[in-house]
Scaffold this active site. Structure first.
Site, PDB file in Angstrom:
ATOM      1  N   SER A 158      -5.847 -19.818 -17.285  1.00  0.00           N
ATOM      2  CA  SER A 158      -5.414 -18.589 -16.626  1.00  0.00           C
ATOM      3  C   SER A 158      -4.377 -18.916 -15.564  1.00  0.00           C
ATOM      4  O   SER A 158      -4.444 -19.971 -14.920  1.00  0.00           O
ATOM      5  CB  SER A 158      -6.601 -17.890 -15.959  1.00  0.00           C
ATOM      6  N   TYR A 169     -13.335 -18.748  -9.756  1.00  0.00           N
ATOM      7  CA  TYR A 169     -12.738 -18.637 -11.082  1.00  0.00           C
ATOM      8  C   TYR A 169     -11.438 -19.430 -11.150  1.00  0.00           C
ATOM      9  O   TYR A 169     -11.181 -20.158 -12.124  1.00  0.00           O
ATOM     10  CB  TYR A 169     -12.474 -17.165 -11.400  1.00  0.00           C
TER      11      TYR A 169
END
Length: 274
Positions: A158, A169
């Site tokens: 990501s 994350y």
């Protein structure tokens, strides 16, 4: 802006027979990017083994097989454990006898808030969801690719490694990037390529199986909106991407057309480099 056809039909653009005679394992295949990748490779001649924690993956496998004619197996697995990842890889091997390509999609933000508001157990859950699912999957897949005298691993990372309100994350996806680049050094001599894409914000239908609780209360909604605003502002196109726009580069990197690419993490975020 390409839209693709998703689960409802053939992709808007695809390359027939690009994956002919290849066995492709895809995690997180029941929804979102994983589903879009599975749909495309099915129409490109691959034999698919679809994996997800949700039983929905069985329905998805049946639907894609009916529309594409592809040979598809599936399994549910808890990829937050090595035992689950090993069972997944073994099930694919039992079905098809080998793994040629492994595409690891599982992961995703559970909570959205400034780091000081994360409880310790929430941090652990984020890392388990978005780093260990890939780490365990690769550990289970790699020996089988080596035994097959070569293959390809594509991890989905990501550009949120540089993003607000989801530090655990971001750290997890940074780990996926490091896993990709470091393992590529080891695996090249064994004829195994290891690559990744780093998607940005992606438009997708509402998830049938939620990743976690949605924002509650005005403050949590503002924290989540800050992620949306940054994602759009960071894209040179000032928009989210589509599922087809995410699936296409993943499928290219997984294919033999990308045979001289390894160790790379490709941002797919409208110009946002992460």
């Amino acid at each position: 802006m390409p839209t693709g056809q998703g689960i409802d039909g053939a992709p808007e653009l695809f390359t027939p027979n690009r994956f002919a005679d290849q066995v492709v394992l895809i995690t997180g295949a029941a929804q979102g990017i994983g589903l879009a990748v599975a749909n495309r490779i099915a129409f490109e001649g691959g034999k698919l083994f679809l994996v997800d924690r949700a039983e929905l993956v069985g329905e998805v496998a049946d639907e894609i097989a009916q529309r594409s004619g592809a040979d598809i197996g599936w399994a549910t697995a808890d990829l937050e454990t090595f035992e689950g990842a090993e069972a997944m890889a073994q099930a694919c091997e039992d079905k098809f006898g080998r793994i040629d390509v492994a595409i690891n999609v599982v992961g995703g933000t559970i909570w959205a808030k400034p780091f000081e508001h994360y409880a310790p157990e929430e941090i652990e859950k984020e890392v388990t969801r978005s780093l260990f699912t890939t780490l365990w999957s690769v550990r289970a897949e790699l020996p089988r690719l080596i035994d097959a005298e070569g293959g390809t691993i594509v991890n989905v990372s990501s550009v949120a490694t540089r993003g607000v309100n989801r530090v655990p994350y971001a750290a997890s996806k940074g780990g996926v990037n490091a896993l990709t680049s470091a393992l590529a050094l080891e695996a090249a001599e064994k004829n195994v390529r290891v690559v990744a894409t780093a998607p940005g914000g992606t438009l997708a239908p509402e998830r049938k199986v939620k990743r976690g609780p949605g924002p509650e209360g005005e403050q949590e909604k503002q924290w989540y909106q800050a992620i949306v605003d940054q994602t759009i502002d960071s894209s040179l196109f000032k928009r989210y991407g589509t599922l087809d726009e995410q699936a296409a580069p993943i499928v290219f990197l997984a294919s033999r057309e990308a045979s001289y690419i390894t160790g790379s993490v490709l941002p797919v975020a409208g110009g946002d480099q992460g």
